[in-house]
Each structure stands twice: as structure tokens, then as C-alpha cells.
Write an enzyme that holds these catalytic residues in place. Structure first.
Site, short mmCIF file in Angstrom:
data_model
loop_
_atom_site.label_atom_id
_atom_site.label_comp_id
_atom_site.label_asym_id
_atom_site.label_seq_id
_atom_site.Cartn_x
_atom_site.Cartn_y
_atom_site.Cartn_z
N LYS A 39 0.84 -1.21 0.00
CA LYS A 39 0.00 0.00 0.00
C LYS A 39 0.87 1.26 0.00
O LYS A 39 2.07 1.18 0.29
CB LYS A 39 -0.89 -0.02 1.24
CG LYS A 39 -0.13 -0.10 2.55
CD LYS A 39 -1.01 -0.61 3.68
CE LYS A 39 -0.25 -0.56 5.00
NZ LYS A 39 -0.94 -1.30 6.05
N TYR A 249 15.89 30.48 7.77
CA TYR A 249 14.79 31.19 8.40
C TYR A 249 15.03 31.35 9.90
O TYR A 249 15.46 30.41 10.58
CB TYR A 249 13.48 30.43 8.19
CG TYR A 249 12.96 30.56 6.77
CD1 TYR A 249 12.60 31.80 6.25
CD2 TYR A 249 12.84 29.45 5.96
CE1 TYR A 249 12.13 31.93 4.96
CE2 TYR A 249 12.37 29.55 4.66
CZ TYR A 249 12.02 30.80 4.16
OH TYR A 249 11.56 30.92 2.88
C1 LIG Z 1 -0.12 -2.15 6.68
C2 LIG Z 1 -0.63 -3.47 7.09
C3 LIG Z 1 0.24 -4.55 7.23
C4 LIG Z 1 1.74 -4.40 7.20
O1 LIG Z 1 2.18 -3.93 8.47
P1 LIG Z 1 3.70 -3.62 8.80
O2 LIG Z 1 3.67 -3.22 10.23
O3 LIG Z 1 4.12 -2.50 7.91
O4 LIG Z 1 4.48 -4.85 8.55
C5 LIG Z 1 -0.32 -5.79 7.48
N1 LIG Z 1 -1.66 -5.95 7.60
C6 LIG Z 1 -2.52 -4.92 7.49
C7 LIG Z 1 -3.97 -5.16 7.66
C8 LIG Z 1 -2.04 -3.64 7.25
O5 LIG Z 1 -2.89 -2.62 7.17
#
Ligand SMILES: *Cc1c(COP(=O)(O)O)cnc(C)c1O
Length: 347
Positions: A39, A249
Site C-alpha cells: 500500500k 529562516y
Molecule cells: C499495513 C498493514 C500490514 C503491514 O504492516 P507492517 O507493520 O508494515 O508490517 C499488514 N496488515 C494490514 C492489515 C495492514 O494494514
């Protein structure tokens, strides 16, 4: 056609390290197979950069959050191996899932009804065992719309896997208790940190994200996981400061003596947040401290330790995620996803 000159900031993606991390997480998952959370454009590193490498390493199961993230994966992954974690909110999304063959993760009784009433089909089911984001509650499993689902992967998500919390065992027990209440083909519970909690948490399929990309959420994984993302930028100008002159800044840095400085072509718009103030860029072994406040498009560094560096030369920002998180108080997850679109991510 005029050629666009290459950007002056690059994000090098170490594909070998990425493949190594997946294989390591797959090995640690024991008899379960490791999938991949891809994702947010592979946590900011780029689907085209990462997914073909993961496929080549042997990964078969891919998780995205949004329906909009599916199209980028389809050239590399069969639709039925892509799961959309947010599930269908509307009939349009359910129709898209049916037409592409992508698997929706059903997260509520309402989604179960929407999916079944639209014609049903294979799906995954998220059960909530305590994180209280998405997923049907334990008491909702008996709902007819839920029982009617053709569940491939029954999954839940750990809230505290990166800590030694009693919540882990509680969620595991609740997940185990759900097991006989709904038909399914496979079970999945662990994210990256969950993999390190041991074989009880592995079931059939694990879902690492962070650790694929170099994150180390638990001590057990350090030494096994390699850095994947390496940000660097070109020095676009050097200047000589006189003692007493300020930088940036609010002039929060004042030169204690005459010094030579460099202006880097990246800033907080690229995800190098002001939290990096006080840290250093690197050139070989030389530390090049950041001076003053990080600007939107520029960071000023002290070139005192690298007199050979000049305009057009490149320097690295140390981005070993556990250390960088310590340094900035920004989480390892955010350090990845915050990296901006101006970085050249091409191989
Ligand atoms: C993002 C996500 C993962 C991966 O988690 P990590 O902590 O990045 O390994 C796994 N399962 C679900 C449902 C997620 O939303």
C-alpha cells in the site's frame, strides 16, 4: 521534444536488499508464506521499483489499502492475488472488484451485504480482535451476510506487535476462537513485527510491510533486515560564511567562525522534515551537519569536514530507519511514506 534534465535529488532503492528482506521474512514465517503489504506505493518507494523484485523473490500475495492502488499492480500480479484492505464502500467498488478479479477484504457486516447482494464471489474477511479500525466484531460472525461469504483468507491485525504487550496474546486467543466459526481457506494475522512474535502468530500467510523496506519494528529483526532506501541530493551552491552570520529562516544558526557551507536541493516538501535539524548528511566517513532550519526546498550543511566537495557533488542523508527514527522522533513508517515525489526513484 526537449529532454528534462535529471532531478538533483535521488532515492536509490536497493532491490537486492528488498529481495533479501522478503526472503528473510518468508523464512522467519516458518511454514506460513510471506505476502507483502504494498500500500501507499510500497510505503513510498514505488510499486514499479519494488513489486517486480518481490515477485521475482517469490512473493505471491499483495495487499493494498485503496482501490485506486490496484491498477499499478495489475501489470505484475494476477488480480486474484491482490487484496484491497479497505474493502468495498460502494457498489462501484464491488463491481470493480468483480470485473478485475481483485479480492476485497470484507471489513463490516454492511460490506458483507453489499458484496453478497451484488453477486458475491471470493473475498477475504477481516475480523477485529481489538485494534478497532476495520473488521467485523467477534459477535457479528454469525450474521447471515457474513456466513454467506466465500472467504479465502480470514485475517485479523495486531495492534501492539512491536511491543511486549499482553494484548498480543489476547488478540491471538480471540483470533483462534474465531477460527471454527466461519469457513475459510487460510488464516493470516502477522505484520512485520508479528512475524517476530513466533510461530503461534504465523498461521498460513504473513503480511509484512515495514520490514520489507528496511524497517526494524522489533529487536529480534535487527541484523536480519537491510536498509533499502537511500536518499541523496546534489549540492547546488557553496558559500563562505563569516563568523557571526546566520543561516536560514529565523537565523537559528550563527557561524561561530568563518566556515564553508553547501546548499542542498531538498527540504521538507521532499519529506526531509524539520525534525532532521541537528542531524548530519554524510560524504564517505565525513559528517556534514545540517545548519539552521530545514526549508521547503533547501537544507544548508557544513562542509568543514569535506573541503573537497563542491557544487554538483552528491551527499547522502543517513536513512537507516531505526537510527533515523531515533534521531528525528518520526516513526520508521512515516520516514518512508513521507518521501516526496521530487526524488528520482529510477534505477
Ligand atoms: C499495513 C498493514 C500490514 C503491514 O504492516 P507492517 O507493520 O508494515 O508490517 C499488514 N496488515 C494490514 C492489515 C495492514 O494494514
Amino acid at each position: 521534444m526537449v529532454d528534462v534534465p535529471p532531478p538533483t535529488l535521488r532515492l536509490r532503492i536497493d532491490r537486492e536488499a528488498l529481495a533479501h528482506n522478503w526472503r528473510e521474512l518468508d523464512r522467519l514465517s516458518g511454514s506460513a508464506r510471506a505476502g507483502a503489504a504494498v500500500k501507499a506505493d510500497c510505503y513510498g518507494l514505488g510499486v514499479e521499483n519494488c513489486v517486480p523484485t518481490l515477485v521475482e523473490a517469490g512473493c505471491r500475495d499483495f495487499f493494498v489499502a485503496h482501490w485506486s492502488e490496484v491498477a499499478a499492480l495489475l501489470p505484475f500480479v494476477p488480480a486474484e492475488r491482490i487484496a484491497v484492505l479497505h474493502g468495498p464502500l460502494s457498489n462501484d467498488e464491488a463491481t470493480y472488484a468483480r470485473q478485475t478479479g481483485v479480492r476485497p477484504v470484507i471489513d463490516s457486516v454492511r460490506q458483507a451485504k453489499l458484496w453478497t447482494e451484488g453477486g458475491g464471489g471470493a473475498c477475504h474477511l477481516m475480523v477485529d480482535t481489538g485494534i478497532n479500525r476495520l473488521g467485523i466484531g467477534v459477535s457479528e460472525v454469525s450474521e447471515p451476510a457474513v456466513q454467506a461469504l466465500k472467504v479465502e483468507v480470514l485475517m485479523s491485525h495486531l495492534a501492539c506487535a512491536d511491543e511486549d504487550s499482553s494484548m498480543n496474546a489476547r488478540q491471538l486467543a480471540d483470533f483462534q476462537a474465531m477460527r471454527p466459526t466461519i469457513q475459510h481457506k487460510a488464516l493470516s494475522l502477522a505484520n512485520s513485527a508479528g512475524i517476530a512474535l513466533g510461530s503461534d502468530y504465523h498461521f498460513d500467510l504473513t503480511r509484512p510491510g515495514l520490514s520489507l523496506y528496511g524497517g526494524v519494528p522489533r529487536e529480534e529483526l535487527s541484523g536480519l533486515i537491510r536498509q533499502v532506501a537511500y536518499p541523496k541530493a546534489a549540492i547546488i551552491q557553496t558559500r563562505n560564511l563569516k563568523a557571526g552570520e546566520g543561516v536560514g529562516y529565523n537565523a537559528t544558526f550563527t557561524a561561530p567562525a568563518d566556515m564553508r557551507i553547501g546548499v542542498m536541493s531538498l527540504g521538507y516538501a521532499d519529506g526531509i522534515l524539520r525534525a532532521w535539524g541537528g542531524a548530519s548528511f554524510r560524504h564517505g566517513d565525513a559528517a556534514l551537519p545540517i545548519l539552521g532550519k530545514v526549508s521547503m526546498d533547501m537544507i544548508v550543511i557544513d562542509l568543514g569536514n569535506a573541503p573537497d566537495l563542491g557544487e554538483g557533488d552528491w551527499v547522502e542523508l543517513p536513512y537507516h530507519l531505526p537510527d533515523a527514527a531515533q534521531q528525528t522522533s518520526v516513526s520508521q513508517y512515516e520516514l518512508l511514506t513521507v518521501l516526496g515525489q521530487r526524488f528520482d526513484r529510477s534505477p
